[in-house]
Design a protein around this motif. Sequence first.
Motif, PDB file in Angstrom:
ATOM      1  N   UNK A  38     -46.338   3.060 -32.719  1.00 32.15           N
ATOM      2  CA  UNK A  38     -47.460   3.634 -33.468  1.00 32.15           C
ATOM      3  C   UNK A  38     -48.442   4.392 -32.607  1.00 32.15           C
ATOM      4  N   UNK A  39     -48.148   4.484 -31.299  1.00 32.65           N
ATOM      5  CA  UNK A  39     -49.073   5.217 -30.419  1.00 32.65           C
ATOM      6  C   UNK A  39     -49.130   6.695 -30.792  1.00 32.65           C
ATOM      7  N   UNK A  40     -47.952   7.241 -31.093  1.00 31.66           N
ATOM      8  CA  UNK A  40     -47.909   8.662 -31.453  1.00 31.66           C
ATOM      9  C   UNK A  40     -48.735   8.920 -32.714  1.00 31.66           C
ATOM     10  N   UNK A  41     -48.595   8.025 -33.697  1.00 31.84           N
ATOM     11  CA  UNK A  41     -49.371   8.185 -34.936  1.00 31.84           C
ATOM     12  C   UNK A  41     -50.873   8.134 -34.652  1.00 31.84           C
ATOM     13  N   UNK A  42     -51.249   7.186 -33.790  1.00 31.61           N
ATOM     14  CA  UNK A  42     -52.680   7.041 -33.477  1.00 31.61           C
ATOM     15  C   UNK A  42     -53.228   8.312 -32.840  1.00 31.61           C
ATOM     16  N   UNK A  43     -52.481   8.825 -31.876  1.00 30.32           N
ATOM     17  CA  UNK A  43     -52.984   9.987 -31.137  1.00 30.32           C
ATOM     18  C   UNK A  43     -52.970  11.238 -32.032  1.00 30.32           C
ATOM     19  N   UNK A  75     -57.014   4.500 -25.389  1.00 26.97           N
ATOM     20  CA  UNK A  75     -55.736   5.173 -25.659  1.00 26.97           C
ATOM     21  C   UNK A  75     -54.676   4.783 -24.633  1.00 26.97           C
ATOM     22  N   UNK A  76     -55.089   4.713 -23.376  1.00 27.18           N
ATOM     23  CA  UNK A  76     -54.150   4.352 -22.308  1.00 27.18           C
ATOM     24  C   UNK A  76     -53.577   2.963 -22.540  1.00 27.18           C
ATOM     25  N   UNK A  77     -54.416   2.064 -23.032  1.00 23.72           N
ATOM     26  CA  UNK A  77     -53.936   0.705 -23.292  1.00 23.72           C
ATOM     27  C   UNK A  77     -52.877   0.694 -24.388  1.00 23.72           C
ATOM     28  N   UNK A  78     -53.035   1.598 -25.335  1.00 29.42           N
ATOM     29  CA  UNK A  78     -52.080   1.659 -26.452  1.00 29.42           C
ATOM     30  C   UNK A  78     -50.787   2.369 -26.069  1.00 29.42           C
ATOM     31  N   UNK A  79     -50.830   3.168 -24.981  1.00 25.67           N
ATOM     32  CA  UNK A  79     -49.667   3.991 -24.603  1.00 25.67           C
ATOM     33  C   UNK A  79     -48.417   3.130 -24.483  1.00 25.67           C
ATOM     34  N   UNK A 124     -60.294  20.768 -29.077  1.00 26.96           N
ATOM     35  CA  UNK A 124     -61.194  19.667 -29.424  1.00 26.96           C
ATOM     36  C   UNK A 124     -60.700  18.359 -28.809  1.00 26.96           C
ATOM     37  N   UNK A 125     -59.405  18.153 -28.907  1.00 28.13           N
ATOM     38  CA  UNK A 125     -58.812  16.935 -28.337  1.00 28.13           C
ATOM     39  C   UNK A 125     -59.000  16.897 -26.813  1.00 28.13           C
ATOM     40  N   UNK A 126     -58.801  18.029 -26.157  1.00 31.86           N
ATOM     41  CA  UNK A 126     -58.873  18.064 -24.691  1.00 31.86           C
ATOM     42  C   UNK A 126     -60.302  17.890 -24.176  1.00 31.86           C
ATOM     43  N   UNK A 127     -61.277  18.291 -24.987  1.00 27.81           N
ATOM     44  CA  UNK A 127     -62.653  18.297 -24.481  1.00 27.81           C
ATOM     45  C   UNK A 127     -63.601  17.340 -25.209  1.00 27.81           C
ATOM     46  N   UNK A 128     -63.091  16.588 -26.154  1.00 36.17           N
ATOM     47  CA  UNK A 128     -63.949  15.695 -26.939  1.00 36.17           C
ATOM     48  C   UNK A 128     -64.592  14.630 -26.041  1.00 36.17           C
ATOM     49  N   UNK A 129     -65.920  14.666 -25.958  1.00 33.73           N
ATOM     50  CA  UNK A 129     -66.605  13.721 -25.060  1.00 33.73           C
ATOM     51  C   UNK A 129     -66.663  12.309 -25.652  1.00 33.73           C
ATOM     52  N   UNK A 130     -66.356  12.177 -26.940  1.00 36.28           N
ATOM     53  CA  UNK A 130     -66.428  10.849 -27.571  1.00 36.28           C
ATOM     54  C   UNK A 130     -65.091  10.106 -27.538  1.00 36.28           C
ATOM     55  N   UNK A 131     -64.068  10.773 -27.050  1.00 32.20           N
ATOM     56  CA  UNK A 131     -62.739  10.158 -27.046  1.00 32.20           C
ATOM     57  C   UNK A 131     -62.645   9.111 -25.933  1.00 32.20           C
ATOM     58  N   UNK A 132     -62.209   7.922 -26.291  1.00 32.82           N
ATOM     59  CA  UNK A 132     -62.106   6.849 -25.303  1.00 32.82           C
ATOM     60  C   UNK A 132     -60.678   6.818 -24.738  1.00 32.82           C
ATOM     61  N   UNK A 133     -60.523   7.380 -23.556  1.00 30.09           N
ATOM     62  CA  UNK A 133     -59.186   7.460 -22.952  1.00 30.09           C
ATOM     63  C   UNK A 133     -58.659   6.093 -22.547  1.00 30.09           C
ATOM     64  N   UNK A 134     -59.549   5.219 -22.095  1.00 26.25           N
ATOM     65  CA  UNK A 134     -59.106   3.895 -21.654  1.00 26.25           C
ATOM     66  C   UNK A 134     -58.423   3.142 -22.792  1.00 26.25           C
ATOM     67  N   UNK A 156     -46.679  11.017 -22.925  1.00 28.58           N
ATOM     68  CA  UNK A 156     -46.157   9.645 -22.939  1.00 28.58           C
ATOM     69  C   UNK A 156     -45.894   9.187 -24.366  1.00 28.58           C
ATOM     70  N   UNK A 157     -46.691   9.711 -25.317  1.00 34.43           N
ATOM     71  CA  UNK A 157     -46.455   9.366 -26.725  1.00 34.43           C
ATOM     72  C   UNK A 157     -45.207  10.056 -27.257  1.00 34.43           C
ATOM     73  N   UNK A 158     -44.916  11.235 -26.724  1.00 35.44           N
ATOM     74  CA  UNK A 158     -43.809  12.039 -27.265  1.00 35.44           C
ATOM     75  C   UNK A 158     -42.484  11.815 -26.544  1.00 35.44           C
ATOM     76  N   UNK A 159     -42.535  11.263 -25.341  1.00 37.45           N
ATOM     77  CA  UNK A 159     -41.310  11.134 -24.537  1.00 37.45           C
ATOM     78  C   UNK A 159     -40.260  10.302 -25.264  1.00 37.45           C
TER      79      UNK A 159
END
Lengths: 210, 101
Positions: free
Chosen positions: B56-61, B48-52, B36-46, A190-193
């Motif tokens: 600047x979302x791409x830069x953040x991710x 990130x989803x709000x920022x989607x 690391x990105x796929x399995x990081x237990x400290x990553x807050x997906x919620x 979604x970031x890259x699309x």
Amino acid sequence: MNYILPQVDSLVHSLLVLRTNYLFALVSTDCSSDPYLEVYCNLYYLLAQSEETSATDKWAGFVITKEGEEFMEHNAKLFKYDLLYNPLRFESWQRLANIYDEVKFLFITFLILNEVENWNGKRTLFSHSLIIHGYSSSLFAFVLCVQEVDLLLNDGSKQINVSGWRKNATLPHRVETSRRRSRRCLLMTSALAKTPVQQVLSGLCWFRRT
Amino acid sequence: MLQRTGLIKLRRVLRTIRKHFPQPTDDVLAGNAIDKFLDDSHLCEDKLSEEAGSDGFLDSIMKIIFPNGESLKQPKASSLGRCISTDCNIYFSFELYFTSS
């Protein structure tokens, strides 16, 4: 066999590019960096495109097996290797999400089998149960779910029953890991699309996922 | 049918090449950022989803995946060890494919 052949012409063109990368590496005199870097940058994506990466065309219940798990991990690795060199490649993130998304079938199998147990196995109730479980109430998602239910009625339910699922700690763990990885890949898509098609693909996958 | 035959030949040459490049070099694999990105237990997906979808979302991710800002590792030349026979094998695999097609 539902496997769709990739466009060989396009792959041959990519192979030509790879050969050029390779020939440049052979004659390179630059000692400061890896002369094969461009080969690495292109090889894994080309390999992934040419190989059959979907497990859905394998035999019934394939993804549940150890062999199926290894098959999926092997394919996922190709895309992950490519992303180490090309982290902005939309297609690799999307295909990686698809690979992990296939484990979702296991999860739906579990729901279906629960309903089989509770409702004595009436097919019309299975799709209904997916909606009750919060998959989606839209007509579009409903159609997708019905297709998946049909697939699973033919495949997954022959391979494992509810008590088998509950006793097996590995399968729920695989499902949870795959769901997490799939979600994160889709966040990246979604970031890259950029193009309308990519935005639709990314949105559609996210829609199906949540 | 032609498509399938072409694909099989293509797979064959690519698999041969892969034998010599089975995985990225150790420098690139070290601290595998994608895993690391796929399995990081400290990553807050919620969060990130709000920022989607926002600017600047791409830069953040990307900062999450590559916190040091290094997205493409440049392997050191010293870590490489190809030999002439390997190069010959790969070279002939390419040539065999393109001359027989």
